[in-house]
Design a protein around this motif. Sequence first.
Motif, PDB file in Angstrom:
ATOM      1  N   CYS A 140      80.303  -8.834  23.608  1.00  0.00           N
ATOM      2  CA  CYS A 140      79.839  -7.926  22.543  1.00  0.00           C
ATOM      3  C   CYS A 140      81.028  -7.243  21.870  1.00  0.00           C
ATOM      4  N   TRP A 141      81.993  -6.803  22.679  1.00  0.00           N
ATOM      5  CA  TRP A 141      83.177  -6.148  22.114  1.00  0.00           C
ATOM      6  C   TRP A 141      83.972  -7.114  21.243  1.00  0.00           C
TER       7      TRP A 141
ATOM      8  N   ARG B 195      79.051 -10.027  29.401  1.00  0.00           N
ATOM      9  CA  ARG B 195      78.219  -9.749  28.226  1.00  0.00           C
ATOM     10  C   ARG B 195      78.803  -8.595  27.401  1.00  0.00           C
ATOM     11  N   VAL B 196      79.248  -7.564  28.100  1.00  0.00           N
ATOM     12  CA  VAL B 196      79.874  -6.429  27.401  1.00  0.00           C
ATOM     13  C   VAL B 196      81.143  -6.883  26.693  1.00  0.00           C
TER      14      VAL B 196
ATOM     15  N   VAL C 221      76.027  -6.819  17.735  1.00  0.00           N
ATOM     16  CA  VAL C 221      76.173  -6.582  19.179  1.00  0.00           C
ATOM     17  C   VAL C 221      74.873  -6.915  19.910  1.00  0.00           C
ATOM     18  N   SER C 222      73.738  -6.541  19.329  1.00  0.00           N
ATOM     19  CA  SER C 222      72.439  -6.835  19.959  1.00  0.00           C
ATOM     20  C   SER C 222      72.204  -8.334  20.072  1.00  0.00           C
TER      21      SER C 222
ATOM     22  N   TRP D  34      74.405  -9.641  22.836  1.00  0.00           N
ATOM     23  CA  TRP D  34      73.911  -9.197  24.137  1.00  0.00           C
ATOM     24  C   TRP D  34      72.737 -10.067  24.590  1.00  0.00           C
TER      25      TRP D  34
ATOM     26  N   SER E  76      76.736  -3.450  12.686  1.00  0.00           N
ATOM     27  CA  SER E  76      77.416  -3.604  13.974  1.00  0.00           C
ATOM     28  C   SER E  76      76.406  -3.695  15.109  1.00  0.00           C
TER      29      SER E  76
ATOM     30  N   PHE F 152      82.238  -7.933  17.954  1.00  0.00           N
ATOM     31  CA  PHE F 152      82.272  -6.756  17.077  1.00  0.00           C
ATOM     32  C   PHE F 152      83.659  -6.548  16.477  1.00  0.00           C
ATOM     33  N   THR F 153      84.672  -6.502  17.333  1.00  0.00           N
ATOM     34  CA  THR F 153      86.017  -6.229  16.834  1.00  0.00           C
ATOM     35  C   THR F 153      86.563  -7.396  16.018  1.00  0.00           C
TER      36      THR F 153
END
Length: 221
Positions: free
Chosen positions: A63-64, A59-60, A41-42, A45, A37, A67-68
């Motif tokens: 990333c979410w 960006r956040v 995410v990295s 980002w 994960s 990931f999800t």
Amino acid sequence: MTEEINHPYVPRDLKLPDYVPVFLSQSTILAVYGISSLLVVSFMWLLSGRGLKKSKVDRVLMCWWIFTGLTHIILEGYFVFSPEFYKKKTPHYLAEVWKEYSKGDSRYAGRDSGVVAVEGITAVLEGPACLLAVYAIATKKSYSNILQIAISLGQLYGTLVYFITAILEGDNFATNEFYYYAYYVMANVWWIIIPTTILVHCWKKICAAFEVQPQKKTKSR
């Protein structure tokens, strides 16, 4: 003659014929998931910052959603389409994840119909939609905020149904309190907190856009 219980799950009379115990340790399972994960995410980002030059909020969000989305498609998708994961005699990582997680909610090992239905919708519909949200934010599509609201509502609905059905059925599916709070509660509560936050964020952006439109019309006159 009493049938021997060969699994660690609650309720103890849950029938899981040919159950094979978890091969991998808890630390190994969590470490692989955590590191995977973190890498995803990295990557997002860095890509959204250096390559796409998006704002920190975007960006956040990207990333979410990556990931999800991958969690829904890969992890939950495996559960939905692998009804006998608890019988795996080799340490297949995804099977190990669900055998371990079932200590916090045995409805997964027992293939509860409500859980399978919710996870099926999540994996097949919401998972790809999350990846579409990443694309929509990256390319500034007009439907970006509406899409994020739709997905967040779906995640909220699914998570609430997940918790409520457990309560209605007695809320007795965890091996002990540690697994109850660590797996059942903490691993799922984020899909209430984060979607709610995104709903508020996107709602404000849509409202702000509508407030700007009349002003532009007035100036043009």
